[in-house]
Write a protein that holds these residues in place. Structure first.
Motif, PDB file in Angstrom:
ATOM      1  N   GLY A  50      -3.613 115.862  68.532  1.00  0.00           N
ATOM      2  CA  GLY A  50      -2.748 116.293  67.445  1.00  0.00           C
ATOM      3  C   GLY A  50      -3.556 116.578  66.198  1.00  0.00           C
ATOM      4  O   GLY A  50      -4.621 117.201  66.258  1.00  0.00           O
ATOM      5  N   ASP A  51      -3.092 116.082  65.033  1.00  0.00           N
ATOM      6  CA  ASP A  51      -3.819 116.325  63.785  1.00  0.00           C
ATOM      7  C   ASP A  51      -4.695 115.145  63.380  1.00  0.00           C
ATOM      8  O   ASP A  51      -5.180 115.078  62.255  1.00  0.00           O
ATOM      9  N   ALA A  52      -4.900 114.199  64.301  1.00  0.00           N
ATOM     10  CA  ALA A  52      -5.754 113.046  64.007  1.00  0.00           C
ATOM     11  C   ALA A  52      -7.227 113.405  64.203  1.00  0.00           C
ATOM     12  O   ALA A  52      -7.570 114.432  64.796  1.00  0.00           O
ATOM     13  N   ASP A  53      -8.108 112.551  63.698  1.00  0.00           N
ATOM     14  CA  ASP A  53      -9.548 112.729  63.924  1.00  0.00           C
ATOM     15  C   ASP A  53      -9.979 112.096  65.247  1.00  0.00           C
ATOM     16  O   ASP A  53     -10.916 112.560  65.893  1.00  0.00           O
ATOM     17  N   LEU A  54      -9.276 111.019  65.627  1.00  0.00           N
ATOM     18  CA  LEU A  54      -9.649 110.234  66.791  1.00  0.00           C
ATOM     19  C   LEU A  54      -8.378 109.675  67.418  1.00  0.00           C
ATOM     20  O   LEU A  54      -7.456 109.268  66.696  1.00  0.00           O
ATOM     21  N   ALA A  55      -8.306 109.679  68.744  1.00  0.00           N
ATOM     22  CA  ALA A  55      -7.163 109.110  69.450  1.00  0.00           C
ATOM     23  C   ALA A  55      -7.659 108.203  70.555  1.00  0.00           C
ATOM     24  O   ALA A  55      -8.612 108.541  71.264  1.00  0.00           O
ATOM     25  N   MET A  56      -7.028 107.048  70.697  1.00  0.00           N
ATOM     26  CA  MET A  56      -7.363 106.126  71.779  1.00  0.00           C
ATOM     27  C   MET A  56      -6.194 105.185  72.007  1.00  0.00           C
ATOM     28  O   MET A  56      -5.294 105.069  71.176  1.00  0.00           O
ATOM     29  N   GLY A  57      -6.219 104.521  73.159  1.00  0.00           N
ATOM     30  CA  GLY A  57      -5.124 103.633  73.508  1.00  0.00           C
ATOM     31  C   GLY A  57      -5.310 102.243  72.950  1.00  0.00           C
ATOM     32  O   GLY A  57      -6.434 101.810  72.657  1.00  0.00           O
ATOM     33  N   LEU A  58      -4.198 101.542  72.793  1.00  0.00           N
ATOM     34  CA  LEU A  58      -4.259 100.146  72.401  1.00  0.00           C
ATOM     35  C   LEU A  58      -4.629  99.284  73.604  1.00  0.00           C
ATOM     36  O   LEU A  58      -4.387  99.659  74.755  1.00  0.00           O
ATOM     37  N   ASP A  59      -5.218  98.138  73.345  1.00  0.00           N
ATOM     38  CA  ASP A  59      -5.577  97.211  74.408  1.00  0.00           C
ATOM     39  C   ASP A  59      -4.319  96.568  74.996  1.00  0.00           C
ATOM     40  O   ASP A  59      -3.218  96.688  74.442  1.00  0.00           O
ATOM     41  N   ALA A  60      -4.483  95.877  76.125  1.00  0.00           N
ATOM     42  CA  ALA A  60      -3.363  95.148  76.714  1.00  0.00           C
ATOM     43  C   ALA A  60      -2.797  94.139  75.712  1.00  0.00           C
ATOM     44  O   ALA A  60      -1.595  93.867  75.702  1.00  0.00           O
ATOM     45  N   ASP A  61      -3.671  93.565  74.864  1.00  0.00           N
ATOM     46  CA  ASP A  61      -3.238  92.758  73.711  1.00  0.00           C
ATOM     47  C   ASP A  61      -3.352  93.650  72.481  1.00  0.00           C
ATOM     48  O   ASP A  61      -4.449  93.850  71.960  1.00  0.00           O
ATOM     49  N   PRO A  62      -2.247  94.213  72.003  1.00  0.00           N
ATOM     50  CA  PRO A  62      -2.333  95.270  70.993  1.00  0.00           C
ATOM     51  C   PRO A  62      -2.668  94.798  69.585  1.00  0.00           C
ATOM     52  O   PRO A  62      -2.964  95.619  68.734  1.00  0.00           O
ATOM     53  N   GLN A  63      -2.622  93.482  69.319  1.00  0.00           N
ATOM     54  CA  GLN A  63      -2.987  92.982  68.000  1.00  0.00           C
ATOM     55  C   GLN A  63      -4.350  92.301  68.053  1.00  0.00           C
ATOM     56  O   GLN A  63      -4.669  91.570  68.987  1.00  0.00           O
ATOM     57  N   PHE A  94      -4.085  93.656  62.747  1.00  0.00           N
ATOM     58  CA  PHE A  94      -4.695  94.983  62.859  1.00  0.00           C
ATOM     59  C   PHE A  94      -4.641  95.441  64.317  1.00  0.00           C
ATOM     60  O   PHE A  94      -4.804  94.637  65.237  1.00  0.00           O
ATOM     61  N   PRO A  95      -4.401  96.743  64.558  1.00  0.00           N
ATOM     62  CA  PRO A  95      -4.329  97.219  65.949  1.00  0.00           C
ATOM     63  C   PRO A  95      -5.638  96.957  66.706  1.00  0.00           C
ATOM     64  O   PRO A  95      -6.728  97.168  66.174  1.00  0.00           O
ATOM     65  N   PHE A  96      -5.499  96.506  67.936  1.00  0.00           N
ATOM     66  CA  PHE A  96      -6.663  96.226  68.777  1.00  0.00           C
ATOM     67  C   PHE A  96      -6.786  97.362  69.784  1.00  0.00           C
ATOM     68  O   PHE A  96      -6.094  97.400  70.798  1.00  0.00           O
ATOM     69  N   PHE A  97      -7.666  98.302  69.481  1.00  0.00           N
ATOM     70  CA  PHE A  97      -7.821  99.483  70.320  1.00  0.00           C
ATOM     71  C   PHE A  97      -8.771  99.217  71.478  1.00  0.00           C
ATOM     72  O   PHE A  97      -9.684  98.394  71.392  1.00  0.00           O
ATOM     73  N   ASN A  98      -8.566  99.959  72.567  1.00  0.00           N
ATOM     74  CA  ASN A  98      -9.428  99.923  73.742  1.00  0.00           C
ATOM     75  C   ASN A  98     -10.194 101.232  73.801  1.00  0.00           C
ATOM     76  O   ASN A  98      -9.601 102.316  73.761  1.00  0.00           O
TER      77      ASN A  98
END
Length: 360
Positions: A50-63, A94-98
């Motif tokens: 989309g219009d983001a600079d970076l995209a990635m999924g959240l971890d199984a534990d999202p926080q 804070f979001p915990f990204f994978n």
């Protein structure tokens, strides 16, 4: 197609490359996936980003707070100091990204982000996700959280067939079970796990917990004391880099692995004055798994001897079965201290698994 040859690093040092991907990609728009991912459908990278600079999924534990503390349970993933620094900077929620699936454009913002990620990773040189969180907190990059179907964590063979990218945790075994990946495979893992579970000795979640730790640490070495008919499983997880010690006239390990027999001259409830390590195993091991000898009453040897060995030999982790027994707890307290955590069994008996981290 243009390509860049990236040097090979083993274990956590592979993050040398991952945190510097911006330097290696020749493309304006890049999709990166870990090697333990499988595609379920074609991916539109423009739509994902989309219009983001970076995209990635959240971890199984999202926080971040919970995810960081889960990482502390796995030897070598992080340290208490890194967790404290990360949570102080970013906060518990804070979001915990994978980082197993990432899409980005080559911009000055993404360049600054990757440079900061690499610098943060270099502080501790462990897994990359806590360094990732600190880099996100410290830069003004626009991040999009991908829908879970684009980085779907697969922890077992139970799978819904409507995901775009599957992220496999137990790799070949699960991929084979779900029918998504069909490499040449000799069935060893299936036969090994099926055999040990049918024997009814240990809980499946204990096998998978230890197996995942060893399997995800390529090149590591493992000492198994008194295996319970599960030699093939441990050998598979450790890629054959296993040494077995059996009690008295027990089996000899099999599968071509080094094996030794030992007469455990000890008794439950009676402390030994000294415990010497046999010459045949007197060397460092990354992991030590203690499944015996027997210790269910005062006529049994108990596990003072192998636990004492582990205190001298293990570099990364020690796993002790039957920690619910009073004598095994006392022995562990004397030689290893308090466990980092205890895993209760799921669906089989009351035998607890104690996990001890060694080193930093």
């Amino acid at each position: 197609m243009p390509y860049t040859w990236i040097p090979s690093w083993s274990g956590k040092e592979s993050r040398q490359a991952k945190t510097r991907l911006f330097e290696y990609t020749p493309f304006d728009l890049t999709l990166f996936v870990d090697t333990d991912t499988v595609f379920g459908e074609a991916i539109d990278m423009e739509e994902l980003l989309g219009d983001a600079d970076l995209a990635m999924g959240l971890d199984a534990d999202p926080q971040l707070g919970r995810g960081a503390r889960v990482f502390l349970k796995y030897p070598g993933f992080t340290s208490a100091a890194e967790v404290d620094e990360t949570l102080n900077l970013c906060g518990e929620t804070f979001p915990f990204f994978n980082s197993g699936v990432m899409v980005w454009r080559q911009t000055e913002k993404t360049r600054a982000f990757f440079e900061r990620w690499h610098l943060e990773w270099c502080k501790y040189r462990r897994a990359d996700q806590l360094a990732l969180a600190r880099a996100l907190c410290s830069t003004n990059i626009r991040v999009k959280a991908l829908d879970k179907r684009f980085n779907f964590p697969v922890l077992s063979k139970d799978l819904v067939y409507d995901k775009a990218i599957y992220h496999l945790i137990f790799k070949e075994r699960i991929a084979k079970e779900v029918g998504l990946w069909r490499p040449e495979f000799d069935g060893l893992m299936d036969a090994a796990l099926s055999k040990i579970l049918s024997n009814g000795v240990r809980a499946e979640n204990h096998y998978l917990h230890i197996g995942q730790t060893i399997y995800n640490d390529p090149g590591s070495s493992t000492l198994v004391v008194c295996p319970a008919g599960d030699e093939a499983f441990w050998s598979y997880c450790a890629d054959g880099n296993c040494v077995f010690v059996t009690e008295g006239g027990g089996s000899a390990g099999g599968d071509g692995n080094e094996s030794h027999q030992y007469d455990f001259k000890s008794k439950v409830g009676e402390w030994l004055s000294t415990v010497e390590v046999p010459a045949g195993i007197d060397r460092s091991f990354d992991y030590v798994i203690i499944s015996g000898p027997k210790g269910f009453n005062s006529d049994c040897p108990g596990r003072e001897i192998p636990v004492a060995w582990a205190s001298k030999l293990a570099k990364k982790g020690v796993f002790v079965f039957d920690y619910n027994r009073q004598w095994e707890r006392q022995v562990c307290d004397r030689y290893l201290g308090a466990p980092h955590y205890v895993v209760p069994p799921v669906g089989r008996g009351d035998a607890e698994l104690a996990v001890f981290h060694r080193g930093n």
